[in-house]
Design an enzyme around this catalytic site. Structure first.
Site, PDB file in Angstrom:
ATOM      1  N   LEU A  22      11.262  11.906  -0.855  1.00 16.28           N
ATOM      2  CA  LEU A  22      11.240  13.367  -0.741  1.00 16.28           C
ATOM      3  C   LEU A  22       9.839  13.864  -0.397  1.00 16.28           C
ATOM      4  CD1 LEU A  22      13.492  14.556  -3.709  1.00 16.28           C
ATOM      5  CD2 LEU A  22      14.078  14.300  -1.307  1.00 16.28           C
ATOM      6  N   ILE A  26       3.008  13.599  -0.375  1.00 15.69           N
ATOM      7  CA  ILE A  26       2.492  14.750   0.388  1.00 15.69           C
ATOM      8  C   ILE A  26       2.301  15.956  -0.540  1.00 15.69           C
ATOM      9  CG2 ILE A  26       2.960  16.351   2.303  1.00 15.69           C
ATOM     10  CD1 ILE A  26       2.481  13.572   3.318  1.00 15.69           C
ATOM     11  N   ILE A 156      15.809   2.088 -13.632  1.00 13.23           N
ATOM     12  CA  ILE A 156      15.457   1.279 -14.807  1.00 13.23           C
ATOM     13  C   ILE A 156      13.965   0.978 -14.812  1.00 13.23           C
ATOM     14  CG2 ILE A 156      15.715  -1.013 -15.848  1.00 13.23           C
ATOM     15  CD1 ILE A 156      18.627  -0.976 -14.992  1.00 13.23           C
ATOM     16  N   GLU A 157      13.426   0.633 -13.647  1.00 13.20           N
ATOM     17  CA  GLU A 157      12.048   0.141 -13.642  1.00 13.20           C
ATOM     18  C   GLU A 157      11.000   1.232 -13.838  1.00 13.20           C
ATOM     19  OE1 GLU A 157      11.881  -2.135 -10.070  1.00 13.20           O
ATOM     20  OE2 GLU A 157      11.844  -0.367  -8.776  1.00 13.20           O
ATOM     21  N   GLN A 200      19.841  19.996 -11.169  1.00 10.67           N
ATOM     22  CA  GLN A 200      20.136  20.140 -12.602  1.00 10.67           C
ATOM     23  C   GLN A 200      20.313  18.770 -13.253  1.00 10.67           C
ATOM     24  OE1 GLN A 200      23.193  23.053 -13.590  1.00 10.67           O
ATOM     25  NE2 GLN A 200      23.006  23.938 -11.546  1.00 10.67           N
ATOM     26  N   CYS A 389      -8.353  -5.057  14.683  1.00 14.69           N
ATOM     27  CA  CYS A 389      -8.200  -6.291  13.916  1.00 14.69           C
ATOM     28  C   CYS A 389      -7.518  -7.374  14.766  1.00 14.69           C
ATOM     29  CB  CYS A 389      -7.484  -6.017  12.594  1.00 14.69           C
ATOM     30  SG  CYS A 389      -7.927  -7.230  11.343  1.00 14.69           S
ATOM     31  N   GLY A 391      -5.653  -6.919  17.081  1.00 11.98           N
ATOM     32  CA  GLY A 391      -5.763  -6.368  18.435  1.00 11.98           C
ATOM     33  C   GLY A 391      -7.089  -6.731  19.074  1.00 11.98           C
ATOM     34  N   MET A 392      -8.154  -6.698  18.282  1.00  7.61           N
ATOM     35  CA  MET A 392      -9.476  -7.104  18.772  1.00  7.61           C
ATOM     36  C   MET A 392      -9.488  -8.609  19.034  1.00  7.61           C
ATOM     37  SD  MET A 392     -12.196  -8.850  17.132  1.00  7.61           S
ATOM     38  CE  MET A 392     -13.973  -8.932  17.152  1.00  7.61           C
ATOM     39  N   GLN A 393      -8.869  -9.344  18.118  1.00  7.47           N
ATOM     40  CA  GLN A 393      -8.836 -10.802  18.276  1.00  7.47           C
ATOM     41  C   GLN A 393      -8.084 -11.179  19.559  1.00  7.47           C
ATOM     42  OE1 GLN A 393      -7.237 -12.168  14.501  1.00  7.47           O
ATOM     43  NE2 GLN A 393      -9.084 -11.597  13.363  1.00  7.47           N
ATOM     44  N   HIS A 515     -10.739  -1.768  10.405  1.00  5.79           N
ATOM     45  CA  HIS A 515      -9.646  -0.800  10.564  1.00  5.79           C
ATOM     46  C   HIS A 515     -10.192   0.626  10.475  1.00  5.79           C
ATOM     47  CE1 HIS A 515      -6.115  -3.552  10.030  1.00  5.79           C
ATOM     48  NE2 HIS A 515      -7.050  -4.296   9.490  1.00  5.79           N
ATOM     49  N   GLU A 517      -8.795   3.284  11.221  1.00  2.45           N
ATOM     50  CA  GLU A 517      -7.754   4.258  10.860  1.00  2.45           C
ATOM     51  C   GLU A 517      -7.760   4.630   9.377  1.00  2.45           C
ATOM     52  OE1 GLU A 517      -7.283   1.104  11.711  1.00  2.45           O
ATOM     53  OE2 GLU A 517      -5.562   0.185  10.729  1.00  2.45           O
TER      54      GLU A 517
HETATM   55  N1  GLN Z   1      -4.162 -11.847  11.191  1.00  2.00           N
HETATM   56  C1  GLN Z   1      -5.528 -11.549  11.485  1.00  2.00           C
HETATM   57  C2  GLN Z   1      -6.473 -12.072  10.426  1.00  2.00           C
HETATM   58  O1  GLN Z   1      -6.084 -12.342   9.334  1.00  2.00           O
HETATM   59  C3  GLN Z   1      -5.710 -10.043  11.681  1.00  2.00           C
HETATM   60  C4  GLN Z   1      -5.399  -9.260  10.468  1.00  2.00           C
HETATM   61  C5  GLN Z   1      -5.166  -7.802  10.758  1.00  2.00           C
HETATM   62  O2  GLN Z   1      -4.865  -7.423  11.878  1.00  2.00           O
HETATM   63  N2  GLN Z   1      -5.252  -6.964   9.745  1.00  2.00           N
HETATM   64  O3  GLN Z   1      -7.652 -12.206  10.687  1.00  2.00           O
END
Ligand code: GLN
Length: 542
Positions: A22, A26, A156-157, A200, A389, A391-393, A515, A517
């Site tokens: 829900l 936020i 329950i949890e 309710q 990450c 993506g860079m690799q 990261h 983001e």
């Molecule tokens: N799998 C890659 C690593 O462990 C990249 C991890 C990721 O993208 N967060 O280095």
């Protein structure tokens, strides 16, 4: 703001009923933002009833993205909302799971701390829950701690958490604590009626567990009207001004404004016996929302990843684009593209026409070749590119294969035989066997080279960014890469670990091991996302 008073931290507990999803996160974040806008110091905590110690070991399809904090906790994605809305920095202590609670109680039992007593849910588990809630408030010296309890009342949890809250209300004082309960008011199309019965029932369920809510927030598709709210107030023992409606809005960033319109912050302050003068300063927030709602242009970004069926899997990236879009006066439309569908034959068709291409983070070999092909496409066609990450690799692997001529180049993670492991397991990872919480996690420094896209974005030489990985750029090959035109424009000053790579002769090409983001907020849209969107806009208009 309260120098003259001895500080009593106040606690708001947020529970949910009727259905999950829900938007407790936020609502909690919105309330925190409103209180912050009045000068209160606030933090938000999430209690998750599942038994995993943290969500780090969960597949994103389970609960969406795993959010990483500055101090390296792998946490629930709601913490991302908390940080994005409030610009507060969360930590390990802000996300507590049943797994964590049990782990510490069992460790104590093994140490013999319970002196021969039978260890039980009540009091030992509930005591540990209470300790973690109160500790966060005490340590940070906050005016208000908002604690969101995951799951739905009646599960329950979640019972031990509800019981802990019941006890805390008694122990800390009813004027120092309150319960905000979020429910759903469904609209029955056939009869044209709004139904309050589920609300309710869920309040009744809460009462059975010993908690009387002080504030009700009712999620609904349509306006509820005063009569319905009075009815809910009457049947649920809540004052009419404490029945707040939360109607679906086009952007989640509008929720704090909607809550302010209905004086949620005022009601909460009244319940907590805290001063409430004037109103929350939401001026810059409102400006931001205006920009989100009235963009001057559109930028289309392809996000190439492997968890593309679930929007929440890349939550922080998507939100970072909202922030960066507003900063550029555009709407960023993000299209998820399944990396497994991308190959040499399909690349033109799938990747043609985007203003920018982002290759997402990830783990394992599924989709990796598609990601590498996407980088190649972006590099050769001069489409603004950001790799995060994994993506860079992939960018590093692609450059090694297609520019350096290391045809077999790969990441050691893919476990395919190669003479050129251009991405390799980090030294400190080599003896690690446990999967949970053992990656390189949290914030590390990065020194930025001048004359780079990175420097242009950040405008400074040092930054701290958050990480979550086991593999790294293999510095054995660094000289080869630099000779061939791929530069390490960001490096960890202590370890030399390559944090960012860029190439020349391209409008905007940045791969980052970290990261970005996770650190984008409404207050400070992340500079790299702002730069990437600006470059994509330029590409679009060229
Ligand atoms: N799998 C890659 C690593 O462990 C990249 C991890 C990721 O993208 N967060 O280095």
């Amino acid at each position: 703001m309260f120098e003259n008073e001895t500080k009593t931290t106040k606690y708001v507990f947020v529970t949910g009923g009727v259905a999950s999803s829900l938007g407790k996160g936020i609502i909690s974040a919105s309330l925190a933002r409103l209180l912050k806008g009045r000068g209160y110091s606030v933090t938000i905590q999430k209690l998750d009833p599942y038994i995993n110690v943290d969500p780090g070991t969960l597949n994103p399809y389970e609960h969406g993205e795993c959010y990483v904090t500055e101090d390296g906790a792998e946490t629930d994605l709601d913490l991302g909302h908390y940080e994005r809305f409030t610009a507060i920095t969360t930590s390990q202590a802000n996300n507590v799971t049943t797994g964590k609670i049990y782990q510490s109680v069992i460790n104590k039992e093994r140490r013999g701390d319970f002196l021969g007593k039978t260890v039980q849910v009540i009091p030992h588990i509930t005591d540990e829950i209470k300790r973690r809630i109160v500790l966060l408030g005490k340590k940070g010296g906050y005016d208000v701690v908002i604690t969101e309890i995951g799951g739905t009342v009646g599960d329950i949890e979640s019972l031990p958490f509800i019981e802990a809250v019941r006890q805390l209300r008694y122990e800390l004082g009813f004027g120092n604590t309150m319960v905000l309960h979020l429910t759903l008011v469904p609209y029955m199309k056939a009869s044209g009626e709004l139904k309050t019965k589920p609300t309710q029932h869920s309040v009744k369920q809460l009462l059975e567990n010993g908690l009387q809510p002080d504030v009700l927030v009712l999620r609904s598709d349509v306006e509820l009207g005063a009569d319905l709210r009075r009815k809910v107030a009457l049947f649920c023992n809540v004052s009419p001004n404490a029945v707040i409606e939360s109607i679906d809005v086009p952007t989640i960033y509008e929720v704090p404004l909607k809550m302010q319109e209905q004086k949620l912050d005022e009601v909460v302050l009244e319940k907590l016996h805290l001063p409430c003068e004037g109103e929350s300063d939401m001026v810059t927030w409102r400006e931001f929302v205006e920009k989100v709602k009235n963009p001057k242009d559109v930028v289309n970004i392809a996000l190439v990843g492997k968890y593309t069926e679930l929007p929440d899997a890349y939550k922080s990236i998507v939100e970072a684009f909202v922030h960066a879009g507003a900063a550029n006066d555009v709407k960023v439309k993000v299209q998820y593209i399944n990396a497994e569908k991308v190959n040499a034959e399909t690349a033109d068709e799938i990747l043609g026409g985007w203003d920018g291409i982002l290759v997402a983070p990830g783990f394992g070999h599924r989709g990796i070749e598609g990601k590498i092909t996407a980088v190649k496409y972006a590099r050769e066609n001069k489409v603004p590119f950001m790799g995060i990450c994994l993506g860079m690799q992939c960018a590093v692997i692609e450059y090694a294969r297609n520019v350096l001529g290391f045809a077999d180049a790969n990441s050691a993670e893919m476990e395919t035989p190669t003479e050129h492991p251009v991405i390799d397991l980090m030294e400190e990872q080599k003896n690690v066997t446990d999967k949970g919480g053992t990656m390189r996690l949290g914030a590390y420094p990065c020194r930025i080279q001048r004359d780079s896209n990175l420097y242009e974005a950040y405008g400074q030489e040092m930054t701290y960014e958050r990480h979550r990985h086991r593999y790294e750029f293999n510095s054995k090959f660094l000289a080869d890469f630099e000779k061939a035109g791929m530069r390490a424009t960001g490096v960890n000053p202590e370890t030399g670990l390559v944090e960012a790579v860029e190439i020349a002769d391209h409008p905007w090409y940045v791969g980052v091991q970290f990261h970005p983001e996770y650190k984008s907020t409404v207050k400070r849209p992340h500079p790299l996302f702002v730069g990437f969107v600006a470059a994509s806009l330029k590409n679009r208009n060229k």
